[in-house]
Design a protein around this motif. Structure first.
Motif, PDB file in Angstrom:
ATOM      1  N   PRO A 136      53.219  81.128  42.296  1.00  0.00           N
ATOM      2  CA  PRO A 136      53.980  82.302  42.741  1.00  0.00           C
ATOM      3  C   PRO A 136      53.076  83.499  42.987  1.00  0.00           C
ATOM      4  O   PRO A 136      52.089  83.714  42.260  1.00  0.00           O
ATOM      5  CB  PRO A 136      54.941  82.561  41.571  1.00  0.00           C
ATOM      6  CG  PRO A 136      55.089  81.234  40.908  1.00  0.00           C
ATOM      7  CD  PRO A 136      53.754  80.559  41.044  1.00  0.00           C
ATOM      8  N   VAL A 137      53.398  84.271  44.020  1.00  0.00           N
ATOM      9  CA  VAL A 137      52.559  85.407  44.379  1.00  0.00           C
ATOM     10  C   VAL A 137      53.430  86.595  44.778  1.00  0.00           C
ATOM     11  O   VAL A 137      54.436  86.438  45.462  1.00  0.00           O
ATOM     12  CB  VAL A 137      51.597  85.032  45.533  1.00  0.00           C
ATOM     13  CG1 VAL A 137      52.377  84.650  46.797  1.00  0.00           C
ATOM     14  CG2 VAL A 137      50.652  86.174  45.852  1.00  0.00           C
ATOM     15  N   ASP A 138      53.047  87.760  44.278  1.00  0.00           N
ATOM     16  CA  ASP A 138      53.681  88.990  44.744  1.00  0.00           C
ATOM     17  C   ASP A 138      52.643  89.965  45.297  1.00  0.00           C
ATOM     18  O   ASP A 138      52.959  91.081  45.685  1.00  0.00           O
ATOM     19  CB  ASP A 138      54.515  89.660  43.641  1.00  0.00           C
ATOM     20  CG  ASP A 138      53.709  89.898  42.371  1.00  0.00           C
ATOM     21  OD1 ASP A 138      52.462  89.808  42.428  1.00  0.00           O
ATOM     22  OD2 ASP A 138      54.322  90.165  41.331  1.00  0.00           O
ATOM     23  N   TYR A 139      51.355  89.513  45.284  1.00  0.00           N
ATOM     24  CA  TYR A 139      50.296  90.294  45.926  1.00  0.00           C
ATOM     25  C   TYR A 139      49.463  89.321  46.753  1.00  0.00           C
ATOM     26  O   TYR A 139      48.722  88.505  46.207  1.00  0.00           O
ATOM     27  CB  TYR A 139      49.421  91.007  44.886  1.00  0.00           C
ATOM     28  CG  TYR A 139      48.557  92.085  45.506  1.00  0.00           C
ATOM     29  CD1 TYR A 139      49.092  93.332  45.810  1.00  0.00           C
ATOM     30  CD2 TYR A 139      47.224  91.853  45.802  1.00  0.00           C
ATOM     31  CE1 TYR A 139      48.312  94.327  46.385  1.00  0.00           C
ATOM     32  CE2 TYR A 139      46.434  92.833  46.380  1.00  0.00           C
ATOM     33  CZ  TYR A 139      46.986  94.070  46.674  1.00  0.00           C
ATOM     34  OH  TYR A 139      46.225  95.045  47.253  1.00  0.00           O
ATOM     35  N   TRP A 140      49.624  89.393  48.052  1.00  0.00           N
ATOM     36  CA  TRP A 140      49.035  88.409  48.968  1.00  0.00           C
ATOM     37  C   TRP A 140      47.774  88.991  49.588  1.00  0.00           C
ATOM     38  O   TRP A 140      47.849  89.907  50.402  1.00  0.00           O
ATOM     39  CB  TRP A 140      50.068  88.043  50.038  1.00  0.00           C
ATOM     40  CG  TRP A 140      49.630  87.008  51.038  1.00  0.00           C
ATOM     41  CD1 TRP A 140      48.614  86.126  50.934  1.00  0.00           C
ATOM     42  CD2 TRP A 140      50.239  86.764  52.318  1.00  0.00           C
ATOM     43  NE1 TRP A 140      48.529  85.335  52.055  1.00  0.00           N
ATOM     44  CE2 TRP A 140      49.522  85.703  52.924  1.00  0.00           C
ATOM     45  CE3 TRP A 140      51.315  87.328  53.007  1.00  0.00           C
ATOM     46  CZ2 TRP A 140      49.840  85.214  54.197  1.00  0.00           C
ATOM     47  CZ3 TRP A 140      51.633  86.835  54.264  1.00  0.00           C
ATOM     48  CH2 TRP A 140      50.911  85.785  54.848  1.00  0.00           C
ATOM     49  N   GLU A 141      46.636  88.469  49.201  1.00  0.00           N
ATOM     50  CA  GLU A 141      45.374  88.886  49.798  1.00  0.00           C
ATOM     51  C   GLU A 141      45.057  87.948  50.953  1.00  0.00           C
ATOM     52  O   GLU A 141      44.700  86.787  50.747  1.00  0.00           O
ATOM     53  CB  GLU A 141      44.247  88.861  48.760  1.00  0.00           C
ATOM     54  CG  GLU A 141      44.328  89.972  47.737  1.00  0.00           C
ATOM     55  CD  GLU A 141      43.071  90.065  46.895  1.00  0.00           C
ATOM     56  OE1 GLU A 141      42.274  89.088  46.894  1.00  0.00           O
ATOM     57  OE2 GLU A 141      42.867  91.092  46.242  1.00  0.00           O
ATOM     58  N   VAL A 142      45.198  88.445  52.154  1.00  0.00           N
ATOM     59  CA  VAL A 142      44.949  87.641  53.349  1.00  0.00           C
ATOM     60  C   VAL A 142      43.474  87.719  53.706  1.00  0.00           C
ATOM     61  O   VAL A 142      42.910  88.807  53.827  1.00  0.00           O
ATOM     62  CB  VAL A 142      45.804  88.148  54.538  1.00  0.00           C
ATOM     63  CG1 VAL A 142      45.428  87.404  55.803  1.00  0.00           C
ATOM     64  CG2 VAL A 142      47.279  87.978  54.232  1.00  0.00           C
ATOM     65  N   GLU A 143      42.864  86.562  53.866  1.00  0.00           N
ATOM     66  CA  GLU A 143      41.456  86.501  54.241  1.00  0.00           C
ATOM     67  C   GLU A 143      41.341  85.723  55.547  1.00  0.00           C
ATOM     68  O   GLU A 143      41.046  84.523  55.555  1.00  0.00           O
ATOM     69  CB  GLU A 143      40.641  85.825  53.140  1.00  0.00           C
ATOM     70  CG  GLU A 143      39.130  85.896  53.359  1.00  0.00           C
ATOM     71  CD  GLU A 143      38.362  85.327  52.172  1.00  0.00           C
ATOM     72  OE1 GLU A 143      37.255  84.821  52.395  1.00  0.00           O
ATOM     73  OE2 GLU A 143      38.884  85.402  51.046  1.00  0.00           O
ATOM     74  N   PRO A 144      41.571  86.388  56.699  1.00  0.00           N
ATOM     75  CA  PRO A 144      41.511  85.683  57.983  1.00  0.00           C
ATOM     76  C   PRO A 144      40.071  85.350  58.358  1.00  0.00           C
ATOM     77  O   PRO A 144      39.121  85.919  57.815  1.00  0.00           O
ATOM     78  CB  PRO A 144      42.120  86.699  58.963  1.00  0.00           C
ATOM     79  CG  PRO A 144      41.817  88.027  58.343  1.00  0.00           C
ATOM     80  CD  PRO A 144      41.867  87.811  56.852  1.00  0.00           C
ATOM     81  N   GLY A 145      39.941  84.427  59.290  1.00  0.00           N
ATOM     82  CA  GLY A 145      38.606  84.101  59.763  1.00  0.00           C
ATOM     83  C   GLY A 145      37.941  85.284  60.426  1.00  0.00           C
ATOM     84  O   GLY A 145      36.738  85.481  60.322  1.00  0.00           O
ATOM     85  N   ASP A 146      38.746  86.110  61.104  1.00  0.00           N
ATOM     86  CA  ASP A 146      38.244  87.292  61.792  1.00  0.00           C
ATOM     87  C   ASP A 146      39.368  88.317  61.787  1.00  0.00           C
ATOM     88  O   ASP A 146      40.469  88.046  62.283  1.00  0.00           O
ATOM     89  CB  ASP A 146      37.834  86.943  63.225  1.00  0.00           C
ATOM     90  CG  ASP A 146      37.101  88.087  63.926  1.00  0.00           C
ATOM     91  OD1 ASP A 146      37.301  89.249  63.524  1.00  0.00           O
ATOM     92  OD2 ASP A 146      36.348  87.819  64.871  1.00  0.00           O
ATOM     93  N   VAL A 147      39.113  89.493  61.222  1.00  0.00           N
ATOM     94  CA  VAL A 147      40.173  90.501  61.115  1.00  0.00           C
ATOM     95  C   VAL A 147      40.605  91.018  62.476  1.00  0.00           C
ATOM     96  O   VAL A 147      41.656  91.639  62.607  1.00  0.00           O
ATOM     97  CB  VAL A 147      39.724  91.685  60.235  1.00  0.00           C
ATOM     98  CG1 VAL A 147      39.552  91.243  58.796  1.00  0.00           C
ATOM     99  CG2 VAL A 147      38.444  92.313  60.772  1.00  0.00           C
ATOM    100  N   SER A 148      39.808  90.765  63.518  1.00  0.00           N
ATOM    101  CA  SER A 148      40.188  91.199  64.861  1.00  0.00           C
ATOM    102  C   SER A 148      41.093  90.194  65.563  1.00  0.00           C
ATOM    103  O   SER A 148      41.523  90.422  66.684  1.00  0.00           O
ATOM    104  CB  SER A 148      38.947  91.458  65.724  1.00  0.00           C
ATOM    105  OG  SER A 148      38.193  90.261  65.887  1.00  0.00           O
TER     106      SER A 148
END
Length: 234
Positions: A136-148
């Motif tokens: 379960p998560v209520d704080y989602w840290e998104v780590e995309p391959g490229d923020v652009s």
């Protein structure tokens, strides 16, 4: 121009060009007819076309020379798929609503490398996969391959027969007491599980254009909520 020059020079050039143009026209016509039909209509067209091709090849290979009646049959077998498809496409066969035609189907979505995944296995909270478990998560840290890259993610709805989606808005309140903001930034389609749905922002909004912290929730189950942030990938 004498016949010898025509046979040796002109015809070897003209005939391949005519054949290529004919093939291109046929393929273009078939593609157009497929698009202006429904999925079921296109399956029928493909079945009729396959049957016509097999019949034509069988008839032609079994005869040293086709007489006029057999030529008519061959031409009809080859033209029948186009006739059937055109009849369906123009509404002469069946009653096809414009919104049901495959011309309206969305193009294939190509997910950028590194698109994150968020999941739901119940109707109370989202979860993230960690070592085979959905935590379960209520704080989602998104780590995309490229923020652009455009905002894109996979949503894994694991709850059978229950609709869920992911909506991203601006964050109001605080991280400890988050509230849905008034500005909707992204929203995936509602999907019944179990299914993995792909989402790419239709207007190309990128991860780096999101606020530093944002709010996410399920449109059907607002108690499924959390705060998200984007961290730079490796």
């Amino acid at each position: 121009m004498n016949n010898d020059v025509r046979n040796r020079i002109v015809m070897p050039i003209v005939i391949p060009i005519v054949v290529l143009l004919s093939i291109a026209a046929f393929v273009g016509a078939m593609a157009t007819l497929f698009l202006f039909n429904t999925h079921e209509g296109s399956l029928m067209l493909a079945a009729v076309a396959a049957g016509g091709i097999l019949f034509t090849v069988s008839l032609a290979s079994s005869q040293d020379k086709l007489d006029t009646p057999r030529r008519v049959v061959v031409v009809f077998a080859a033209a029948l798929p186009l006739i059937v498809a055109a009849a369906v496409g123009f509404g002469l066969i069946g009653d096809v609503a414009d919104e049901d035609r495959m011309i309206n189907v969305q193009p294939l979505v190509l997910m950028p490398d590194g698109a994150p995944t968020i999941a739901a296995e119940n109707s109370s909270e989202f979860c993230l996969d960690e070592d085979g478990e959905c935590v379960p998560v209520d704080y989602w840290e998104v780590e995309p391959g490229d923020v652009s890259d455009p905002i894109s993610f996979f949503f894994d709805n694991r709850e059978v027969g229950v609709p869920h989606n992911v909506v991203i808005t601006n964050l109001e309140g605080t991280v400890d007491d988050p509230q849905r903001g008034s500005e909707q930034l992204a929203s995936s389609e509602l999907v019944d599980g179990p299914v993995i749905d792909e989402y790419v922002h239709p207007d190309g909004l990128t991860w780096e254009e999101l606020p530093e912290e944002w709010y996410f929730l399920c449109a059907v189950h607002p108690s499924m909520e959390g705060v998200g942030t984007v961290v730079a990938g490796e």
